[in-house]
Motif scaffolding. Structure first.
Motif, PDB file in Angstrom:
ATOM      1  N   ARG A 787      15.165  67.128  21.847  1.00 29.01           N
ATOM      2  CA  ARG A 787      15.166  66.732  20.486  1.00 29.01           C
ATOM      3  C   ARG A 787      15.777  67.118  19.154  1.00 29.01           C
ATOM      4  NH1 ARG A 787      10.321  64.211  21.615  1.00 29.01           N
ATOM      5  NH2 ARG A 787       9.156  64.441  18.905  1.00 29.01           N
ATOM      6  N   TYR A 788      15.279  66.399  18.147  1.00 28.96           N
ATOM      7  CA  TYR A 788      16.137  66.607  16.978  1.00 28.96           C
ATOM      8  C   TYR A 788      15.534  65.880  16.289  1.00 28.96           C
ATOM      9  CZ  TYR A 788      17.995  62.052  18.225  1.00 28.96           C
ATOM     10  OH  TYR A 788      17.905  60.767  18.990  1.00 28.96           O
ATOM     11  N   ALA A 789      15.942  66.413  14.801  1.00 26.10           N
ATOM     12  CA  ALA A 789      15.582  65.878  13.628  1.00 26.10           C
ATOM     13  C   ALA A 789      16.890  64.595  13.346  1.00 26.10           C
ATOM     14  CB  ALA A 789      15.627  66.393  12.152  1.00 26.10           C
ATOM     15  N   PRO A 790      16.645  63.502  12.727  1.00 30.31           N
ATOM     16  CA  PRO A 790      18.026  61.965  12.869  1.00 30.31           C
ATOM     17  C   PRO A 790      18.443  62.353  12.005  1.00 30.31           C
ATOM     18  CG  PRO A 790      15.486  61.223  13.017  1.00 30.31           C
ATOM     19  CD  PRO A 790      15.115  63.401  12.159  1.00 30.31           C
ATOM     20  N   GLY A 791      19.709  61.764  12.583  1.00 29.10           N
ATOM     21  CA  GLY A 791      20.778  61.812  11.350  1.00 29.10           C
ATOM     22  C   GLY A 791      21.019  60.593  10.993  1.00 29.10           C
ATOM     23  N   TRP A 792      22.589  60.642  11.122  1.00 28.07           N
ATOM     24  CA  TRP A 792      23.238  58.815  10.785  1.00 28.07           C
ATOM     25  C   TRP A 792      24.113  58.323  11.561  1.00 28.07           C
ATOM     26  CZ3 TRP A 792      22.976  58.100   5.305  1.00 28.07           C
ATOM     27  CH2 TRP A 792      23.102  59.324   4.070  1.00 28.07           C
ATOM     28  N   GLU A 793      24.220  57.182  11.277  1.00 30.05           N
ATOM     29  CA  GLU A 793      24.581  56.038  12.796  1.00 30.05           C
ATOM     30  C   GLU A 793      24.940  54.991  12.164  1.00 30.05           C
ATOM     31  OE1 GLU A 793      23.337  56.700  17.584  1.00 30.05           O
ATOM     32  OE2 GLU A 793      21.121  56.112  15.812  1.00 30.05           O
ATOM     33  N   VAL A 794      26.069  54.175  12.233  1.00 28.13           N
ATOM     34  CA  VAL A 794      27.099  53.039  11.337  1.00 28.13           C
ATOM     35  C   VAL A 794      26.522  52.333  12.896  1.00 28.13           C
ATOM     36  CG1 VAL A 794      29.085  51.900  11.001  1.00 28.13           C
ATOM     37  CG2 VAL A 794      28.418  54.515  10.580  1.00 28.13           C
ATOM     38  N   TYR A 834      31.546  42.086   3.812  1.00 28.56           N
ATOM     39  CA  TYR A 834      30.772  42.728   5.095  1.00 28.56           C
ATOM     40  C   TYR A 834      29.465  43.130   4.944  1.00 28.56           C
ATOM     41  CZ  TYR A 834      35.578  41.889   6.951  1.00 28.56           C
ATOM     42  OH  TYR A 834      36.804  41.099   7.516  1.00 28.56           O
ATOM     43  N   HIS A 835      28.630  42.835   6.162  1.00 26.98           N
ATOM     44  CA  HIS A 835      27.299  43.576   5.623  1.00 26.98           C
ATOM     45  C   HIS A 835      27.343  44.285   6.759  1.00 26.98           C
ATOM     46  CE1 HIS A 835      26.426  41.742   2.447  1.00 26.98           C
ATOM     47  NE2 HIS A 835      26.524  39.522   3.755  1.00 26.98           N
ATOM     48  N   LEU A 836      26.809  45.082   6.644  1.00 30.14           N
ATOM     49  CA  LEU A 836      26.943  46.779   6.774  1.00 30.14           C
ATOM     50  C   LEU A 836      25.786  47.616   7.545  1.00 30.14           C
ATOM     51  CD1 LEU A 836      29.000  49.038   9.282  1.00 30.14           C
ATOM     52  CD2 LEU A 836      29.535  49.970   7.897  1.00 30.14           C
ATOM     53  N   GLU A 837      25.295  47.612   8.747  1.00 29.05           N
ATOM     54  CA  GLU A 837      23.736  48.724   8.524  1.00 29.05           C
ATOM     55  C   GLU A 837      24.001  49.961   9.326  1.00 29.05           C
ATOM     56  OE1 GLU A 837      20.695  46.491  11.392  1.00 29.05           O
ATOM     57  OE2 GLU A 837      22.006  45.098  11.784  1.00 29.05           O
ATOM     58  N   VAL A 838      23.069  50.776   9.008  1.00 25.80           N
ATOM     59  CA  VAL A 838      23.434  52.024   8.839  1.00 25.80           C
ATOM     60  C   VAL A 838      22.162  52.722   9.268  1.00 25.80           C
ATOM     61  CG1 VAL A 838      24.530  54.315   7.917  1.00 25.80           C
ATOM     62  CG2 VAL A 838      25.390  52.773   6.900  1.00 25.80           C
ATOM     63  N   ARG A 839      21.898  53.594  10.149  1.00 23.01           N
ATOM     64  CA  ARG A 839      20.675  54.235  10.328  1.00 23.01           C
ATOM     65  C   ARG A 839      20.967  55.218   9.927  1.00 23.01           C
ATOM     66  NH1 ARG A 839      20.034  53.751  15.810  1.00 23.01           N
ATOM     67  NH2 ARG A 839      19.113  52.235  15.924  1.00 23.01           N
ATOM     68  N   THR A 840      19.903  55.721   8.941  1.00 20.28           N
ATOM     69  CA  THR A 840      19.826  57.274   7.757  1.00 20.28           C
ATOM     70  C   THR A 840      18.699  57.758   8.227  1.00 20.28           C
ATOM     71  OG1 THR A 840      18.294  56.609   6.025  1.00 20.28           O
ATOM     72  CG2 THR A 840      20.264  55.658   5.728  1.00 20.28           C
ATOM     73  N   PRO A 841      18.786  59.000   7.835  1.00 17.67           N
ATOM     74  CA  PRO A 841      17.452  59.556   8.577  1.00 17.67           C
ATOM     75  C   PRO A 841      16.128  59.564   8.522  1.00 17.67           C
ATOM     76  CG  PRO A 841      19.186  61.330   7.296  1.00 17.67           C
ATOM     77  CD  PRO A 841      19.337  60.041   6.772  1.00 17.67           C
ATOM     78  N   VAL A 842      16.494  58.299   6.675  1.00 18.58           N
ATOM     79  CA  VAL A 842      14.530  57.869   6.686  1.00 18.58           C
ATOM     80  C   VAL A 842      14.510  56.719   6.945  1.00 18.58           C
ATOM     81  CG1 VAL A 842      14.720  59.332   4.617  1.00 18.58           C
ATOM     82  CG2 VAL A 842      15.279  56.925   4.402  1.00 18.58           C
ATOM     83  N   GLY A 843      15.912  55.678   7.546  1.00 17.29           N
ATOM     84  CA  GLY A 843      15.772  54.525   7.820  1.00 17.29           C
ATOM     85  C   GLY A 843      16.549  53.348   7.777  1.00 17.29           C
ATOM     86  N   VAL A 844      16.546  52.415   8.508  1.00 13.96           N
ATOM     87  CA  VAL A 844      18.190  51.271   8.528  1.00 13.96           C
ATOM     88  C   VAL A 844      18.439  50.853   7.225  1.00 13.96           C
ATOM     89  CG1 VAL A 844      19.436  49.333   9.778  1.00 13.96           C
ATOM     90  CG2 VAL A 844      18.218  51.765  11.220  1.00 13.96           C
ATOM     91  N   LYS A 845      19.536  50.563   6.932  1.00 13.97           N
ATOM     92  CA  LYS A 845      19.801  50.644   5.339  1.00 13.97           C
ATOM     93  C   LYS A 845      21.077  49.106   5.709  1.00 13.97           C
ATOM     94  CE  LYS A 845      21.478  52.220   0.888  1.00 13.97           C
ATOM     95  NZ  LYS A 845      21.218  53.657  -0.002  1.00 13.97           N
ATOM     96  N   VAL A 846      20.958  48.322   4.880  1.00 16.02           N
ATOM     97  CA  VAL A 846      22.323  47.330   5.247  1.00 16.02           C
ATOM     98  C   VAL A 846      23.405  47.224   3.421  1.00 16.02           C
ATOM     99  CG1 VAL A 846      22.612  45.416   5.468  1.00 16.02           C
ATOM    100  CG2 VAL A 846      20.906  46.240   6.024  1.00 16.02           C
ATOM    101  N   VAL A 847      23.840  48.179   3.754  1.00 10.66           N
ATOM    102  CA  VAL A 847      25.339  47.947   3.600  1.00 10.66           C
ATOM    103  C   VAL A 847      26.100  47.154   2.983  1.00 10.66           C
ATOM    104  CG1 VAL A 847      26.795  49.660   2.025  1.00 10.66           C
ATOM    105  CG2 VAL A 847      25.378  50.799   4.164  1.00 10.66           C
ATOM    106  N   THR A 848      26.496  46.407   1.265  1.00  9.78           N
ATOM    107  CA  THR A 848      27.544  45.818   1.765  1.00  9.78           C
ATOM    108  C   THR A 848      28.625  45.780   1.044  1.00  9.78           C
ATOM    109  OG1 THR A 848      26.089  43.866   0.226  1.00  9.78           O
ATOM    110  CG2 THR A 848      27.609  43.115  -0.081  1.00  9.78           C
ATOM    111  N   VAL A 849      29.930  45.907   1.589  1.00  7.20           N
ATOM    112  CA  VAL A 849      31.191  46.398   2.038  1.00  7.20           C
ATOM    113  C   VAL A 849      32.075  44.631   1.203  1.00  7.20           C
ATOM    114  CG1 VAL A 849      33.152  47.797   2.584  1.00  7.20           C
ATOM    115  CG2 VAL A 849      30.705  47.608   3.574  1.00  7.20           C
TER     116      VAL A 849
END
Length: 872
Positions: A787-794, A834-849
């Motif tokens: 069990r862990y506190a969430p982090g970041w994933e691309v 490009y539109h890139l999804e990033v999972r942050t500690p508070v939810g998924v965010k779509v980043v425009t690159v």
């Protein structure tokens, strides 16, 4: 009138047969892994046994081999009906192909008939079999054509060949003037055949004719008034069919005739045995159940494919060949279907990973028989051995046998990997004198005392052709293999006991020295990556190549430099959408069609994938692994091509279509990288360090092997937890689990439980993710929850290019946390968004690159850094 005349002639031919030959009913097996599709003129198709192979195309043109002989080429079917004067070419009407683990099927479709051609190679006979199932509405004559060869595999040769028709056997006899090399091509259903000169091979093809039904085999159902015309029925419909058998051997004619008769007589049993072998393999090797169905199926076919690498030659024995492909009308080199020591070693890593231990053991032991016996090759493991080697002075008169230097340390390493996975100390003890001699030869190739093997003394490593060889002293590829071999050799020596502990101590000292040289002398500080090679005069080659991936795959570099090198390989210079280039386009030597200077090899892509996983770039490691998987269904169904263009997603025209080091690296990168499963049976433990792709919420694996044990694994991942369930399903297994799963970057470990009880584990941030390191007792079953506190994933999906496309997918080079901000180093096509999804500690965010205009002249990519915060 002409059609009526032809119809009468054909009918008389059909009625001429007085005795109906026994049809063959194969009881064709269906497997869960079967593949099918439209028959493609350029699609590759083969059926392979231990002693023979049929190699050709999905539209039904083949060559036949019975090791060490090329028997014939241009074998194909034609069909003659009363409707036409000229025969209908089978290759023009081949509509469907089906590939199963035990054989292949081609379906020929015409308005007047359907013929289903079943093809298989018996497991242990020098033969291939075709069975033709016929469904026709008119009388049908089948023409089976071929051009005889009866020639030894390159570079051996044979003269005085001829072919004649034996009407008693209903077979063509392929022979030579001494009568000691023979082949048969025939069918008991043959009605007549072409005549050939009795002293030579004719310029025209040999051809036998088969009536699809005879007077007492078929009946034309007469229609009742108002009903359509009757349908031709015969004893070959409904799964029974007309056999065509091809056999050959270096043996007197009566001996080969007996083989031909035996194969005809027992065809059903031979097919049943071939199918049972395939099923036993499927029932004993690894099964993946993941969100990626393409990857799951490719895993099954990789295991089946690697089993076909074990080829038995009556002159040489049974060993691992490198791949299969058509030799064509004039050559006698069937792809890479001869024995390669380096390929065998590389491929054995995958075999050891999935439990194909008998194939790995026998394939590696084969090369000990042909180990160099005198200077300068005393102890050296052969690079390649032709199927025709026993018929010539292969080792004395040809330069190929010991051409490569990397083969010998690879062989040492492969045996150690096999031993660690299987725990088979008896084989290591039996081969120990050979291992010792291999070690002595390899260490003697270090001329300057830096601990690394020198290419000038050892032979070729990464490069076989091209200007990258100029001034080469020690390339990073062979150096990494040697250093890794030195790491594992002492463990085998310790297991041998007695005086071998002295060798173990020496090898450990040499390992430390060689590793230090590799790490320090080949580092390029300005480029922040490892060099391709150490050159003469102490210089370094700063060419950006894929070859440092070998050191990454073996975990030889520290985290900082390893991750920096991994970043250089993950970029668009090396990584295309279909795999890793050998050389980046920025080089003046780059050529996307040159074998060593810019093509894409699934083989090196596997090393890159494993290296990216080991140094924590899971997204790009998964993309590389998936790229190999997709090649499984590209050229041939279930086979992986050798090499691709460095600019377009298309195999080279010269590529071998069924190349086993392309196949094996899928399994190696998957099992050891993505799943992180590495057995150590001699020390009674196994490591499980999964790097699950960010979009996978679960994965299940059956029959993970270690020692005598097999395990079922299921991993389930939620936003704040990862649970691994391990169940022993067979054998004793091992008693310790080294559990080290990868968690998202920035995750904070909260607790670990094993079977519901709290356990103490360490949290290890790597800069790119977080690993949890646990040492746990392993009994029949174990459930571990982290069990862990969430982090970041691309959330970067692997690319899915179409054939002929250029690279266009986004490349992730690095990720790191700067406080509460994620910084990504990315490469994408210039002037593209490009539109890139990033999972942050508070939810998924779509980043425009968006990337600026410009980019590389050759690949069109540009680079930029992107920072992502958790706020919406």
């Amino acid at each position: 009138m002409r059609n009526l005349c032809c119809a009468l002639m054909l009918a008389s031919t059909l009625l001429a047969a007085q005795e109906a030959p026994r049809p063959v009913s194969l009881a064709w097996r269906r497997f869960g892994a079967d593949l099918s599709g439209p028959a493609r003129p350029s699609g590759y198709l083969s059926v392979v046994g231990r002693r023979a192979a049929l190699i050709g195309t999905e539209t039904g043109t083949f060559e036949a081999w019975a090791w060490p002989l090329k028997l014939l080429h241009a074998f194909e079917l034609e069909f003659k009906t009363p409707l036409y004067d000229a025969p209908v070419l089978g290759r023009d009407i081949a509509r469907r192909v089906e590939v199963t683990p035990a054989g292949a099927t081609i379906v020929y479709v015409h308005p007047a008939f359907t013929v289903t051609e079943r093809l298989f190679a018996p497991l242990n006979e020098p033969a291939v079999v075709a069975v033709l199932e016929v469904d026709a509405v008119r009388p049908l004559e089948i023409l089976a054509r071929f051009r005889p060869d009866l020639q030894y595999a390159w570079p051996a040769g044979l003269g005085g060949q001829y072919v004649f028709w034996d009407d008693r056997e209903k077979a063509f006899v392929l022979s030579e003037s001494r009568g000691q090399v023979n082949g048969f091509f025939g069918s008991p259903s043959a009605t007549w055949a072409t005549n050939n000169p009795s002293h030579m091979l004719a310029d025209a093809p040999s051809e036998l004719h088969i009536a699809a039904g005879g007077a007492d085999q078929m009946a034309i159902a007469m229609p009742k008034p108002g009903e359509p015309a009757g349908r031709l029925t015969d004893a070959h419909a409904g799964g029974a069919g007309i056999p065509i058998v091809i056999v050959g051997a270096v043996a007197p004619r009566d001996t080969v005739r007996a083989i031909y008769r035996r194969v005809l007589r027992t065809a059903e049993a031979l097919y049943a045995a071939r199918a049972a072998h395939a099923q036993a393999l499927l029932d004993s090797t690894l099964v993946l159940d993941s969100p990626d169905s393409v990857l799951d199926r490719a895993v099954r076919w990789a295991e089946l494919n690697l089993d076909e690498a074990l080829a038995c030659n009556p002159d040489l024995g049974c060993g691992l060949v490198a791949g299969y492909g058509p030799s064509g009308p004039t050559s006698t080199r069937p792809g890479f279907a001869w024995y390669f020591g380096g390929d065998a070693s590389i491929n054995s890593f995958a075999m050891s990973s999935v439990g194909l231990w008998g194939v790995a053991r026998d394939g590696l032991a084969f090369f000990a028989t042909y180990q160099g016996k005198k200077a300068p090759n005393l102890g050296k493991i052969p690079h390649e051995i032709s199927h025709g080697a026993a018929r010539i002075r292969w080792f004395e008169d040809f330069p190929y046998a010991f051409y490569h230097g990397d083969t010998t340390p690879f062989w040492i390493l492969a045996l150690a990997e096999y031993w660690q996975a299987s725990g088979d100390t008896a084989t290591i003890r039996r081969l120990w004198p050979n291992i010792r001699r291999a070690y002595d030869w390899a260490k003697a190739t270090d001329a300057d005392g830096d601990g690394l093997m020198d290419n000038a003394r050892a032979g070729a490593g990464a490069i076989e052709v091209g200007d990258l060889q100029q001034g080469l002293q020690s390339d990073v590829y062979m150096s990494a293999v040697w250093v890794k071999a030195l790491e594992v050799l002492p463990h085998m020596a310790d297991a041998m006991g007695g005086g071998e502990r002295k060798l173990a101590a020496e090898a450990r000292r040499l390992h430390d020295h060689a590793l230090a040289t590799l790490r320090e002398k080949l580092w390029l500080p300005a480029e922040r990556r490892y060099a391709f090679a150490l050159l003469e005069g102490g210089k370094l080659s700063n060419e950006l190549t894929v070859w440092p991936a070998t050191g990454l795959a073996f975990g030889l570099f520290d985290e900082e430099r390893g991750q920096a090198t991994a970043a250089s390989l993950a970029g668009a210079g090396i990584t295309t959408d279909w795999g890793a280039r050998t050389l980046a386009p920025a080089s003046g030597l780059f050529d996307p069609l040159h074998y060593n200077n810019g093509t894409v090899w699934p083989f090196v892509t596997g090393f890159e994938a494993l290296g990216l996983f080991r140094y924590h770039n899971d997204a790009m490691g998964y993309a590389a692994t998936d790229a190999i998987a997709r090649t499984t269904f590209l050229w041939g169904l279930g086979d992986n091509p050798e090499v691709f263009s460095g600019s377009f997603y298309e195999p080279l025209e010269t590529a071998v279509p069924q190349q086993f080091f392309a196949t094996s690296m899928l399994l190696t990168s998957l099992v050891r990288g993505l799943l992180g499963w590495e057995g150590d049976a001699p020390n009674d433990r196994v490591r499980l360090a999964p790097h699950l792709p960010a979009r996978w919420d679960s994965a299940a694996v059956e029959r993970l092997p270690v020692g005598t044990g097999r395990y079922r694994l299921r991993i389930v991942r939620a936003r704040e937890s990862l649970t691994a369930m391990l169940v022993r399903t067979a054998g004793r297994g091992v008693d310790t689990l080294l559990f080290s799963p990868a968690l998202p970057l920035g995750a904070t470990l909260q607790s670990v439980t094993a079977d519901g009880r709290p356990v103490v584990c360490a949290s290890r941030p790597t800069g790119a993710d977080v690993h949890v390191d646990c040492r746990l007792p392993l009994a029949d079953r174990l459930e571990v929850q982290v069990r862990y506190a969430p982090g970041w994933e691309v959330l970067l999906d692997p690319p899915t290019p179409a054939r002929g496309e250029r690279s266009s997918a986004l490349k992730l080079l690095t990720q790191r946390l700067l406080g509460d901000t994620l910084e990504l180093q990315l490469e994408g096509l210039a002037d593209r968004t490009y539109h890139l999804e990033v999972r942050t500690p508070v939810g998924v965010k779509v980043v425009t690159v968006s990337f600026p205009a410009g980019g590389s002249r050759l690949d069109g990519y540009a680079a930029r850094a992107v920072r992502v915060t958790a706020q919406p």
